[in-house]
Scaffold this active site. Structure first.
Site, PDB file in Angstrom:
ATOM      1  N   HIS A 107       0.829  -1.216   0.000  1.00 15.91           N
ATOM      2  CA  HIS A 107       0.000   0.000   0.000  1.00 15.91           C
ATOM      3  C   HIS A 107       0.863   1.266   0.000  1.00 15.91           C
ATOM      4  O   HIS A 107       0.491   2.292   0.571  1.00 15.91           O
ATOM      5  CB  HIS A 107      -0.959   0.012   1.194  1.00 15.91           C
ATOM      6  CG  HIS A 107      -1.903  -1.146   1.219  1.00 15.91           C
ATOM      7  ND1 HIS A 107      -3.067  -1.165   0.468  1.00 15.91           N
ATOM      8  CD2 HIS A 107      -1.863  -2.324   1.876  1.00 15.91           C
ATOM      9  CE1 HIS A 107      -3.696  -2.311   0.684  1.00 15.91           C
ATOM     10  NE2 HIS A 107      -2.987  -3.026   1.528  1.00 15.91           N
ATOM     11  N   ASN A 152     -10.198  -3.587   1.493  1.00 12.16           N
ATOM     12  CA  ASN A 152      -9.835  -3.511   0.074  1.00 12.16           C
ATOM     13  C   ASN A 152     -11.072  -3.251  -0.771  1.00 12.16           C
ATOM     14  O   ASN A 152     -12.195  -3.230  -0.262  1.00 12.16           O
ATOM     15  CB  ASN A 152      -9.176  -4.821  -0.390  1.00 12.16           C
ATOM     16  CG  ASN A 152      -7.767  -5.001   0.133  1.00 12.16           C
ATOM     17  OD1 ASN A 152      -7.072  -4.041   0.432  1.00 12.16           O
ATOM     18  ND2 ASN A 152      -7.352  -6.247   0.253  1.00 12.16           N
ATOM     19  N   TYR A 159      -0.030  -4.436  11.223  1.00  9.90           N
ATOM     20  CA  TYR A 159      -0.301  -3.089  10.723  1.00  9.90           C
ATOM     21  C   TYR A 159       0.262  -2.026  11.655  1.00  9.90           C
ATOM     22  O   TYR A 159       0.902  -1.061  11.208  1.00  9.90           O
ATOM     23  CB  TYR A 159      -1.802  -2.888  10.526  1.00  9.90           C
ATOM     24  CG  TYR A 159      -2.284  -3.356   9.178  1.00  9.90           C
ATOM     25  CD1 TYR A 159      -2.142  -4.684   8.801  1.00  9.90           C
ATOM     26  CD2 TYR A 159      -2.875  -2.485   8.279  1.00  9.90           C
ATOM     27  CE1 TYR A 159      -2.570  -5.125   7.560  1.00  9.90           C
ATOM     28  CE2 TYR A 159      -3.305  -2.923   7.032  1.00  9.90           C
ATOM     29  CZ  TYR A 159      -3.155  -4.234   6.682  1.00  9.90           C
ATOM     30  OH  TYR A 159      -3.570  -4.668   5.454  1.00  9.90           O
TER      31      TYR A 159
END
EC number: 1.11.1.6
Length: 495
Positions: free
Chosen positions: A58, A136, A346
């Site tokens: 990303h 997504n 994350y």
């Protein structure tokens, strides 16, 4: 203020006026330069450090800001039926938010017209703190267990020797990962290249839980339904855009908001009882599966509107940080094997990229009316001390002198019962092919044609054994699916 021009005066970061920003200080006009060039040294050393490490995935993305307006209901029932999360309870209640759209595999300056999933990450700044919904534009993923995440990304990233995305590497991994067939069927269809960020849906992908005031829980999947419709690009259309423009989707989003054409998405949820659902032929915690909407319909929750652009890309795009584990009261985790891994990964990557105090940055901090009281201290780039209840000496808990107390436990915690051996094992109901075949059969004919063409183009660059293995997998999904790919490759269908 400059007395002649009326403009603000250029300064150093120490606040010193800069009287000459054109030349270094030198011995004579030709030099050499002197060492005490403080303004030059500050300027060039900061320039050398202007970039932070790009995201491993990303990396290419764009941010916009807006708000979420709750309906006060989930479908036809009060929101409180399913969750005590405050942002959903009152009709018309608005929650500020930021959204980052992104591509997954390409680097920071790669093309936005590539065939790649699009990240759809939303940071809600609620009265109970931040909630990040990180998903997504496609409803499923390649894998169902987070331990395989480095592998699938390595397969999709450029070859470490040739530094090119090699179809042989990609399909070598996929041919040995049958659960990926559903995602591949989505990705190589026209949905694999959205026309822009506004004309795409979004999906939470992971399975979460909602918990109400009584401590009762349900499984939930999140959907963002584009009010602009869904538009995609063919390979040929994408190639024409990429020939002259790498950032067409960011440009489109920015200019639409500047024109006042503010894009909107309706947040909907699918809800399922929190059990193993033996009546289904798949596990509802499997990220490679969708929940059938005839059995688990979309229930509207509220509307998101993006109405403000960033003022600085580095501060608000590069440094914005999302985490799959950032939840508020009334929203909870499920046992989804991908979600558990993402919850660590994350936030961990942001501590590496931006630093251990990344949550102090304005773009990541909760809104101003939400208190932040921790006993955390120090670390690089710390610029404030979290509230210590009036006593800066007490940085621990418990304390009989001062400091912070735990929140009360008046709320009802959701406590699912779990038992079993601690093992490393696949889930029981894998059913790797049924939904991929159903997706193929329900596509319009032109989408099936485009899917087959795109697969044949890349598989045609692969070793024959990989071609044959992928054809076999596609044939398990649907006979016609495998046959058409085999015909395109000029090989026999071994279904």
């Amino acid at each position: 203020m400059h007395p002649q021009t009326g403009k603000s005066i250029l300064t150093t970061r120490q606040g010193h006026p800069v009287h000459n920003n054109q030349q270094q200080r030198t011995v004579g006009s030709r030099g050499p330069a002197t060492l005490e060039n403080y303004h030059f040294l500050e300027k060039i050393s900061h320039f050398d450090r202007e970039r932070i490490p790009e995201r491993v995935v990303h990396a290419r993305g764009f941010v916009a800001h807006g708000e979420f307006e709750a309906y006060g209901t989930i479908g036809d029932e009060p929101a409180a039926t399913y969750t005590r999360a405050k942002l959903f309870q009152v009709k018309g209640a608005k929650t500020p938010l930021s959204v980052r759209f992104s591509t997954v595999i390409g680097g920071r300056d790669s093309s936005e017209a590539t065939r790649d999933p699009r990240g759809f990450a939303v940071k809600f700044r609620t009265e109970d703190g931040n909630w990040d919904l990180v998903g997504n534009n496609l409803p499923v993923f390649f894998i169902r267990d987070a331990i395989k995440f480095p592998d699938v990304i390595h397969a999709l990233k450029p070859d470490p020797v040739t530094f090119r995305q090699e179809p042989n590497r990609i399909f070598d991994f996929m041919s040995n990962t049958p659960e990926s067939m559903h995602m591949l069927t989505w990705l190589f269809s026209p949905r694999g290249i959205p026309a822009n960020y506004r004309t795409q849906d979004g999906f939470g992908v992971n399975t979460y839980r909602m918990v109400n005031a009584a401590g009762e829980g349900v499984l939930v999947k999140y959907h963002w339904v584009s009010q602009q419709g869904v538009e995609s690009l063919t390979e040929e259309q994408a190639a024409a855009i990429q020939a002259t423009e790498l950032g067409h989707a960011s440009k489109d989003l920015y200019e639409a908001i500047q024109r006042g054409e503010c894009p909107r998405w309706e947040l909907c949820v699918q809800i399922m009882g929190d059990d193993e659902h033996p009546e289904l032929d798949f596990d509802p915690l499997d990220d490679t599966k969708t929940w059938p909407q005839d059995a688990f319909p979309l229930r509207p929750v509220g509307m998101m509107t993006l109405n403000r652009n960033v003022s600085n890309v580095h501060n608000e795009n590069e440094q914005i940080a999302f985490g799959a584990g950032v939840l508020v009261d009334g929203l909870d985790f499920s046992d989804d094997k991908m979600l558990v891994g993402r919850t660590f990964s994350y936030s961990d990557t942001q501590r590496y990229r931006v630093g251990p105090n990344y949550l102090q940055l304005p773009i990541n901090a909760p809104r101003e009316d939400v208190p932040v009281n921790t006993n955390q201290d120090g670390g690089p780039m710390s610029y404030r001390v979290d509230n210590r209840a009036g006593n800066p000496h007490i940085t621990f808990e418990p304390s009989s002198v001062a400091g912070l107390d735990q929140a009360d436990e008046s709320y009802r915690e959701y406590r699912p019962f779990v038992s079993g051996q601690v093992i490393r094992a696949p889930i029981d109901r894998q059913n790797n092919y049924a939904q991929a075949g159903e997706r193929f059969r329900t596509m319009p004919q032109w989408e099936r044609d485009d899917l087959v063409k795109n697969l044949v183009n890349l598989l045609g660059q692969c070793d024959k054994q990989i071609q044959e293995k992928m054809v076999w997998h596609f044939s398990q999904c649907d006979d016609g699916y495998g046959r058409r790919v085999a015909e395109g490759l000029g090989i026999a269908d071994h279904s």
